[in-house]
Write a protein that holds these residues in place. Structure first.
Motif, PDB file in Angstrom:
ATOM      1  N   PHE A  33       0.868  -1.172   0.000  1.00 58.52           N
ATOM      2  CA  PHE A  33       0.000   0.000   0.000  1.00 58.52           C
ATOM      3  C   PHE A  33       0.909   1.227   0.000  1.00 58.52           C
ATOM      4  CE2 PHE A  33      -4.017  -1.768   2.326  1.00 58.52           C
ATOM      5  CZ  PHE A  33      -4.072  -2.825   1.450  1.00 58.52           C
ATOM      6  N   THR A  34       0.841   2.025  -1.048  1.00 61.95           N
ATOM      7  CA  THR A  34       1.644   3.242  -1.146  1.00 61.95           C
ATOM      8  C   THR A  34       0.750   4.442  -0.846  1.00 61.95           C
ATOM      9  OG1 THR A  34       3.022   2.193  -2.829  1.00 61.95           O
ATOM     10  CG2 THR A  34       3.179   4.585  -2.632  1.00 61.95           C
ATOM     11  N   ASN A  35       1.184   5.259   0.094  1.00 62.00           N
ATOM     12  CA  ASN A  35       0.424   6.425   0.566  1.00 62.00           C
ATOM     13  C   ASN A  35      -1.016   6.058   0.947  1.00 62.00           C
ATOM     14  OD1 ASN A  35       2.607   8.218   0.158  1.00 62.00           O
ATOM     15  ND2 ASN A  35       2.071   8.420  -1.991  1.00 62.00           N
ATOM     16  N   PRO A  36      -1.186   5.083   1.837  1.00 63.42           N
ATOM     17  CA  PRO A  36      -2.542   4.657   2.185  1.00 63.42           C
ATOM     18  C   PRO A  36      -3.274   5.649   3.084  1.00 63.42           C
ATOM     19  CG  PRO A  36      -0.958   3.505   3.543  1.00 63.42           C
ATOM     20  CD  PRO A  36      -0.163   4.329   2.567  1.00 63.42           C
ATOM     21  N   THR A  97      -6.552  11.308  -5.076  1.00 58.52           N
ATOM     22  CA  THR A  97      -5.508  11.796  -5.981  1.00 58.52           C
ATOM     23  C   THR A  97      -5.111  13.223  -5.633  1.00 58.52           C
ATOM     24  OG1 THR A  97      -6.356  10.353  -7.733  1.00 58.52           O
ATOM     25  CG2 THR A  97      -4.905  12.141  -8.407  1.00 58.52           C
ATOM     26  N   LYS A  98      -6.097  14.074  -5.365  1.00 63.72           N
ATOM     27  CA  LYS A  98      -5.807  15.464  -4.974  1.00 63.72           C
ATOM     28  C   LYS A  98      -5.067  15.514  -3.648  1.00 63.72           C
ATOM     29  CE  LYS A  98      -9.510  17.782  -7.466  1.00 63.72           C
ATOM     30  NZ  LYS A  98     -10.764  18.539  -7.371  1.00 63.72           N
ATOM     31  N   ALA A  99      -5.460  14.669  -2.695  1.00 66.07           N
ATOM     32  CA  ALA A  99      -4.794  14.629  -1.391  1.00 66.07           C
ATOM     33  C   ALA A  99      -3.331  14.217  -1.552  1.00 66.07           C
ATOM     34  CB  ALA A  99      -5.522  13.678  -0.450  1.00 66.07           C
ATOM     35  N   GLU A 104       2.448  15.664  -1.765  1.00 71.80           N
ATOM     36  CA  GLU A 104       3.728  15.737  -2.473  1.00 71.80           C
ATOM     37  C   GLU A 104       4.236  17.175  -2.540  1.00 71.80           C
ATOM     38  OE1 GLU A 104       5.772  13.307  -3.448  1.00 71.80           O
ATOM     39  OE2 GLU A 104       4.360  11.877  -2.601  1.00 71.80           O
ATOM     40  N   LYS A 105       3.325  18.134  -2.763  1.00 72.81           N
ATOM     41  CA  LYS A 105       3.718  19.549  -2.798  1.00 72.81           C
ATOM     42  C   LYS A 105       4.257  19.988  -1.445  1.00 72.81           C
ATOM     43  CE  LYS A 105       0.412  21.051  -6.311  1.00 72.81           C
ATOM     44  NZ  LYS A 105      -0.816  21.825  -6.553  1.00 72.81           N
ATOM     45  N   ARG A 106       3.544  19.618  -0.367  1.00 74.85           N
ATOM     46  CA  ARG A 106       3.988  20.005   0.977  1.00 74.85           C
ATOM     47  C   ARG A 106       5.324  19.358   1.311  1.00 74.85           C
ATOM     48  NH1 ARG A 106      -1.402  18.902   2.496  1.00 74.85           N
ATOM     49  NH2 ARG A 106      -0.698  17.006   3.511  1.00 74.85           N
ATOM     50  N   SER A 108       7.702  18.409  -0.819  1.00 68.50           N
ATOM     51  CA  SER A 108       8.789  19.029  -1.575  1.00 68.50           C
ATOM     52  C   SER A 108       9.109  20.423  -1.032  1.00 68.50           C
ATOM     53  CB  SER A 108       8.466  19.094  -3.064  1.00 68.50           C
ATOM     54  OG  SER A 108       7.367  19.945  -3.298  1.00 68.50           O
ATOM     55  N   GLN A 109       8.089  21.155  -0.585  1.00 69.03           N
ATOM     56  CA  GLN A 109       8.328  22.470   0.025  1.00 69.03           C
ATOM     57  C   GLN A 109       9.071  22.310   1.347  1.00 69.03           C
ATOM     58  OE1 GLN A 109       4.413  24.166   0.302  1.00 69.03           O
ATOM     59  NE2 GLN A 109       4.387  24.843  -1.818  1.00 69.03           N
ATOM     60  N   SER A 110       8.708  21.296   2.106  1.00 69.01           N
ATOM     61  CA  SER A 110       9.359  21.031   3.383  1.00 69.01           C
ATOM     62  C   SER A 110      10.818  20.646   3.171  1.00 69.01           C
ATOM     63  CB  SER A 110       8.621  19.916   4.116  1.00 69.01           C
ATOM     64  OG  SER A 110       9.320  19.537   5.271  1.00 69.01           O
ATOM     65  N   ASN A 111      11.078  19.822   2.164  1.00 76.46           N
ATOM     66  CA  ASN A 111      12.448  19.411   1.865  1.00 76.46           C
ATOM     67  C   ASN A 111      13.286  20.586   1.408  1.00 76.46           C
ATOM     68  OD1 ASN A 111      11.935  16.791   2.562  1.00 76.46           O
ATOM     69  ND2 ASN A 111      11.634  16.078   0.461  1.00 76.46           N
ATOM     70  N   SER A 112      12.721  21.460   0.581  1.00 77.10           N
ATOM     71  CA  SER A 112      13.485  22.606   0.097  1.00 77.10           C
ATOM     72  C   SER A 112      13.744  23.595   1.224  1.00 77.10           C
ATOM     73  CB  SER A 112      12.779  23.287  -1.079  1.00 77.10           C
ATOM     74  OG  SER A 112      11.550  23.843  -0.661  1.00 77.10           O
ATOM     75  N   SER A 113      12.813  23.743   2.166  1.00 74.86           N
ATOM     76  CA  SER A 113      13.033  24.667   3.274  1.00 74.86           C
ATOM     77  C   SER A 113      14.036  24.104   4.268  1.00 74.86           C
ATOM     78  CB  SER A 113      11.717  25.015   3.972  1.00 74.86           C
ATOM     79  OG  SER A 113      11.189  23.886   4.617  1.00 74.86           O
ATOM     80  N   THR A 114      14.089  22.780   4.437  1.00 80.73           N
ATOM     81  CA  THR A 114      15.078  22.194   5.341  1.00 80.73           C
ATOM     82  C   THR A 114      16.464  22.234   4.720  1.00 80.73           C
ATOM     83  OG1 THR A 114      14.566  19.967   4.556  1.00 80.73           O
ATOM     84  CG2 THR A 114      13.487  20.690   6.583  1.00 80.73           C
TER      85      THR A 114
END
Length: 128
Positions: A33-36, A97-99, A104-106, A108-114
């Motif tokens: 199960f991926t991203n369940p 799908t939207k969730a 994924e957006k959050r 990637s933003q979290s990774n770029s800010s860290t």
């Protein structure tokens, strides 16, 4: 990506990108199960009063991460715990799908800010 809705022995309905876990002899022994997410259908209470029964309120669907404390996005599930796997309703699939896209957006933003401020994050929970 194969988004399916699984009913587990626990009674939980889990929507996820589901892949089969197979042995060398092509026997299915489990699933990944991926991203369940748990899919929870909430309905208003049903009143016996006929006047209130006419004021039907819509049902809503809540998606809650399944095993949110896991450090993995791909979670193995033993086949014995899965009662059924079905195609989710289009509205549920769209919501999931939207969730996932928002997650994924959050992420990637979290990774770029860290990456930018890694020095400021070292003081949180540090034992030094």
């Amino acid at each position: 990506m194969t988004i399916k809705l699984a009913l587990l022995k626990s009674g939980e309905e889990v929507i996820s990108d589901i892949d089969e876990m197979v042995t060398d002899k092509q026997a299915v022994v489990g699933y990944y199960f991926t991203n369940p997410c748990r899919a929870i259908l909430t309905t208003p209470e049903i009143d016996v009063d006929e006047e209130q029964a006419l004021d039907k309120k819509p049902v809503s669907i809540k998606l809650i991460p399944w095993l949110p404390l896991a450090d993995e996005e791909k979670i193995p599930v033993v086949a014995d715990w899965v009662i059924s796997i079905v195609e989710p309703q289009p509205k549920l699939k769209e919501l999931y799908t939207k969730a996932c896209e928002n997650y994924e957006k959050r992420k990637s933003q979290s990774n770029s800010s860290t990456d930018k401020g890694s020095a400021s994050n070292t003081d949180r929970g540090s034992s030094e």
